[in-house]
Design a protein around this motif. Structure first.
Motif, PDB file in Angstrom:
ATOM      1  N   ARG A   1      -7.461  -1.576  -4.635  1.00  0.00           N
ATOM      2  CA  ARG A   1      -8.325  -0.658  -3.875  1.00  0.00           C
ATOM      3  C   ARG A   1      -7.701  -0.310  -2.527  1.00  0.00           C
ATOM      4  NH1 ARG A   1     -12.789  -4.170  -6.026  1.00  0.00           N
ATOM      5  NH2 ARG A   1     -13.817  -2.928  -7.653  1.00  0.00           N
TER       6      ARG A   1
ATOM      7  N   ARG B   1       0.805  -1.223   0.000  1.00  0.00           N
ATOM      8  CA  ARG B   1       0.000   0.000   0.000  1.00  0.00           C
ATOM      9  C   ARG B   1       0.841   1.278   0.000  1.00  0.00           C
ATOM     10  NH1 ARG B   1      -4.203  -1.448   4.686  1.00  0.00           N
ATOM     11  NH2 ARG B   1      -2.516  -2.891   5.232  1.00  0.00           N
TER      12      ARG B   1
ATOM     13  N   LEU C   1      -5.359   2.530  -3.009  1.00  0.00           N
ATOM     14  CA  LEU C   1      -6.080   3.794  -3.186  1.00  0.00           C
ATOM     15  C   LEU C   1      -6.657   4.289  -1.861  1.00  0.00           C
ATOM     16  CD1 LEU C   1      -7.860   2.954  -6.573  1.00  0.00           C
ATOM     17  CD2 LEU C   1      -5.864   4.423  -6.225  1.00  0.00           C
ATOM     18  N   ARG C   2      -7.127   3.372  -1.026  1.00  0.00           N
ATOM     19  CA  ARG C   2      -7.602   3.754   0.320  1.00  0.00           C
ATOM     20  C   ARG C   2      -6.463   4.394   1.120  1.00  0.00           C
ATOM     21  NH1 ARG C   2     -12.106   1.662   2.897  1.00  0.00           N
ATOM     22  NH2 ARG C   2     -10.954   1.628   4.865  1.00  0.00           N
ATOM     23  N   LYS C   3      -5.310   3.765   1.078  1.00  0.00           N
ATOM     24  CA  LYS C   3      -4.148   4.272   1.808  1.00  0.00           C
ATOM     25  C   LYS C   3      -3.816   5.697   1.372  1.00  0.00           C
ATOM     26  CE  LYS C   3      -0.178   3.991   4.146  1.00  0.00           C
ATOM     27  NZ  LYS C   3      -0.095   3.925   5.625  1.00  0.00           N
ATOM     28  N   ARG C   4      -3.920   5.961   0.094  1.00  0.00           N
ATOM     29  CA  ARG C   4      -3.573   7.280  -0.431  1.00  0.00           C
ATOM     30  C   ARG C   4      -4.621   8.346  -0.073  1.00  0.00           C
ATOM     31  NH1 ARG C   4      -0.922   5.168  -6.187  1.00  0.00           N
ATOM     32  NH2 ARG C   4       0.849   4.148  -5.152  1.00  0.00           N
ATOM     33  N   GLN C   5      -5.772   7.879   0.387  1.00  0.00           N
ATOM     34  CA  GLN C   5      -6.787   8.806   0.894  1.00  0.00           C
ATOM     35  C   GLN C   5      -6.735   8.903   2.415  1.00  0.00           C
ATOM     36  OE1 GLN C   5     -10.679   7.816  -0.612  1.00  0.00           O
ATOM     37  NE2 GLN C   5     -10.246   8.701  -2.644  1.00  0.00           N
ATOM     38  N   GLY C   6      -5.705   8.281   2.998  1.00  0.00           N
ATOM     39  CA  GLY C   6      -5.537   8.348   4.448  1.00  0.00           C
ATOM     40  C   GLY C   6      -6.426   7.404   5.223  1.00  0.00           C
ATOM     41  N   ARG C   7      -6.984   6.391   4.556  1.00  0.00           N
ATOM     42  CA  ARG C   7      -7.860   5.432   5.232  1.00  0.00           C
ATOM     43  C   ARG C   7      -7.155   4.095   5.376  1.00  0.00           C
ATOM     44  NH1 ARG C   7     -11.508   6.219   1.009  1.00  0.00           N
ATOM     45  NH2 ARG C   7     -12.539   4.230   1.402  1.00  0.00           N
TER      46      ARG C   7
ATOM     47  N   ARG D   1     -16.632   3.598  -5.253  1.00  0.00           N
ATOM     48  CA  ARG D   1     -15.622   4.627  -5.518  1.00  0.00           C
ATOM     49  C   ARG D   1     -14.750   4.228  -6.715  1.00  0.00           C
ATOM     50  NH1 ARG D   1     -15.120   4.124   0.232  1.00  0.00           N
ATOM     51  NH2 ARG D   1     -16.024   5.925   1.323  1.00  0.00           N
ATOM     52  N   TRP D   2     -14.346   2.942  -6.705  1.00  0.00           N
ATOM     53  CA  TRP D   2     -13.463   2.433  -7.770  1.00  0.00           C
ATOM     54  C   TRP D   2     -14.067   1.135  -8.314  1.00  0.00           C
ATOM     55  CZ3 TRP D   2     -11.005   3.288  -2.811  1.00  0.00           C
ATOM     56  CH2 TRP D   2     -10.469   4.578  -2.687  1.00  0.00           C
TER      57      TRP D   2
ATOM     58  N   ASP E   1     -15.929   1.041  -1.343  1.00  0.00           N
ATOM     59  CA  ASP E   1     -14.788   1.149  -2.269  1.00  0.00           C
ATOM     60  C   ASP E   1     -15.151   0.608  -3.643  1.00  0.00           C
ATOM     61  OD1 ASP E   1     -13.266   2.303  -0.324  1.00  0.00           O
ATOM     62  OD2 ASP E   1     -12.275   0.435   0.282  1.00  0.00           O
TER      63      ASP E   1
END
Length: 440
Positions: free
Chosen positions: A393, A349, A396-402, A413-414, A410
């Motif tokens: 996914r 991630r 991508l969650r990690k990059r949104q701070g989640r 979202r994706w 998710d």
């Protein structure tokens, strides 16, 4: 006293015709006249005066080219392929001189243990020095055609023009033909337990050059360096050595011919083999024959992994990465674990790569895996596709701070279409195209 065959002229024409059935042989060694003698047979059935062909400069050069192509780590001397190549001419001249005057002595084999997917046990791997790999390759160029002529048609492993896929097709055809009771055999630590004396005796049935026999024996008795411990093997041929696949096939060749002569349908890839029978009585007879032969050959069948399987009774067996049932096959658990481990390594991630770069890297792994497992049951692929998207996914969650893995919303979202747009390889779509080419 056994007479020697007629010597081959030094300027004899070399093999080079791609249409020739022996086009895979090393042309600097095997002339057309030698190949004719191979097919027609030599006096006494044995080959003399082979050592000069082993240390021929062109043969050594060709062997190095193969070593370079196969890559690999350095041995106990820490010399890399690049380092060897930087002084290639001098290194090959040194090997030629040592082989010619009899002073060549191989260095120890560096032994490591590599992970074995789905098992707590590791797999031992021998890593010879680059110079040893070159000499073994040159030696293999000389002796392989001699033994290849004698090998059985149902032996598929590490042989010219043969492959895992060909072996799998043969198994599939036999199952469809009614051979549904299978002897699933496993030789316990085969490569580490081949008796040296019996193996050398098999070599001597065809090779009468004492210097070649001595060289093979040197490789069999190479010291092994494992951590801080060094020891000399009394049996076995280490996995990782260039000669090992050929020697292992040679030692099991009598079993191949015994099973064929007895009317059994055996399919073998190196030390992995199955025997496909019509009923349990036939399978019991086949297994009994295998037990008898392995006992006489100094080998051992694994007591837990060797079994008889009837696929008509919802039983299954494993062969070359696949699980086989009555009407379908699918990747075995170890094969899926290996794939997922490879994908995990590319989808951390916090890997720092763009999504497109990550997907490109993942695609390479997925395409290679599909090429081998594309004949699996269709239910295999959607599950793997979904798992791969979950890994992406999660990035991508990690990059949104989640935190956590990709799940729930998710998927909105994706959605799957999002990854299609970014070029993610779909195993499910690939299977559809493979089954119905018109949908490509």
């Amino acid at each position: 006293m056994e007479s020697k065959p007629t010597s081959v002229p030094a300027m004899a024409k070399q093999v080079g015709n791609a249409d020739d059935q022996w086009s895979w042989v090393e042309p600097s060694v095997w002339t057309e006249r030698m190949l004719a003698a191979l097919v027609m047979g030599v006096k006494g059935g044995k080959w003399f005066s082979l050592m000069d062909k082993v240390y021929c400069q062109r043969n050594l050069q060709s062997a190095f080219t193969a070593v370079k192509r196969n890559k690999g780590a350095g041995g106990v001397d820490h010399q890399t392929i690049e380092m060897f190549e930087n002084d290639l001419e001098r290194n090959l001249q040194r090997l030629e001189r040592q082989l010619k005057d009899g002073t060549y002595s191989p260095k120890a084999v560096r032994r490591v243990t590599i992970p074995k997917p789905g098992s707590k046990e590791g797999r031992p791997l021998g890593i010879p020095c680059v110079s040893e790999r070159v000499v073994q390759g040159a030696l293999r160029h000389v002796i392989e055609p001699i033994f290849e002529l004698e090998f059985s048609t149902h032996s598929y492993g590490f042989r010219p023009g043969r492959s895992c896929k060909a072996a799998l097709r043969r198994v599939d055809g036999l199952l469809k033909g009614g051979n549904t009771v299978v002897v699933d055999a496993d030789l316990k630590s085969y490569f580490d337990t081949i008796p040296h004396d019996k193996l050398l005796a098999k070599v001597q049935e065809k090779v009468a050059d004492g210097r070649v026999i001595e060289l093979i024996e040197k490789f069999l008795k190479q010291e092994v360096m494992e951590g801080s411990r060094t020891w000399t093997p009394e049996e076995g041929s280490p996995q990782g050595a260039v000669l090992s696949p050929l020697l292992s096939n040679l030692y099991l060749n009598p079993l191949d011919h015994l099973m064929a002569a007895s009317g059994f349908e055996m399919v073998r890839y190196a030390d992995d083999f199955v025997i496909l029978c019509r009923d349990r009585v036939e399978a019991e007879r086949a297994l009994s024959l295998v037990r008898m032969w392995t006992g006489e050959a100094g080998l051992t069948l694994h007591p837990e992994k060797t079994k008889i399987v009837d696929v008509t009774q919802r039983e299954k067996f494993s062969f070359l990465g696949y699980e086989f049932g009555k009407r379908s096959r699918w990747p075995r658990k170890k094969s899926l674990t290996k794939l997922k481990d490879a994908i995990r390594a590319k989808t951390h991630r916090n890997n720092g790569k763009s999504l497109d770069e990550t997907i490109q890297s993942v695609n390479v792994t997925l395409k290679g895996w599909f090429e081998y497992f594309k004949h699996s049951s269709k239910s295999t692929f959607p599950k793997v596709d979904g798992w791969v998207r979950m890994r992406l996914r999660s990035i991508l969650r990690k990059r949104q701070g989640r935190k956590g893995h990709g799940y729930g919303r998710d998927h909105q979202r994706w959605p799957d279409a999002f990854f299609v747009k970014h070029g993610l390889y779909s195993l499910t779509a690939a299977r559809v195209k493979a089954v119905n080419p018109l949908k490509r």
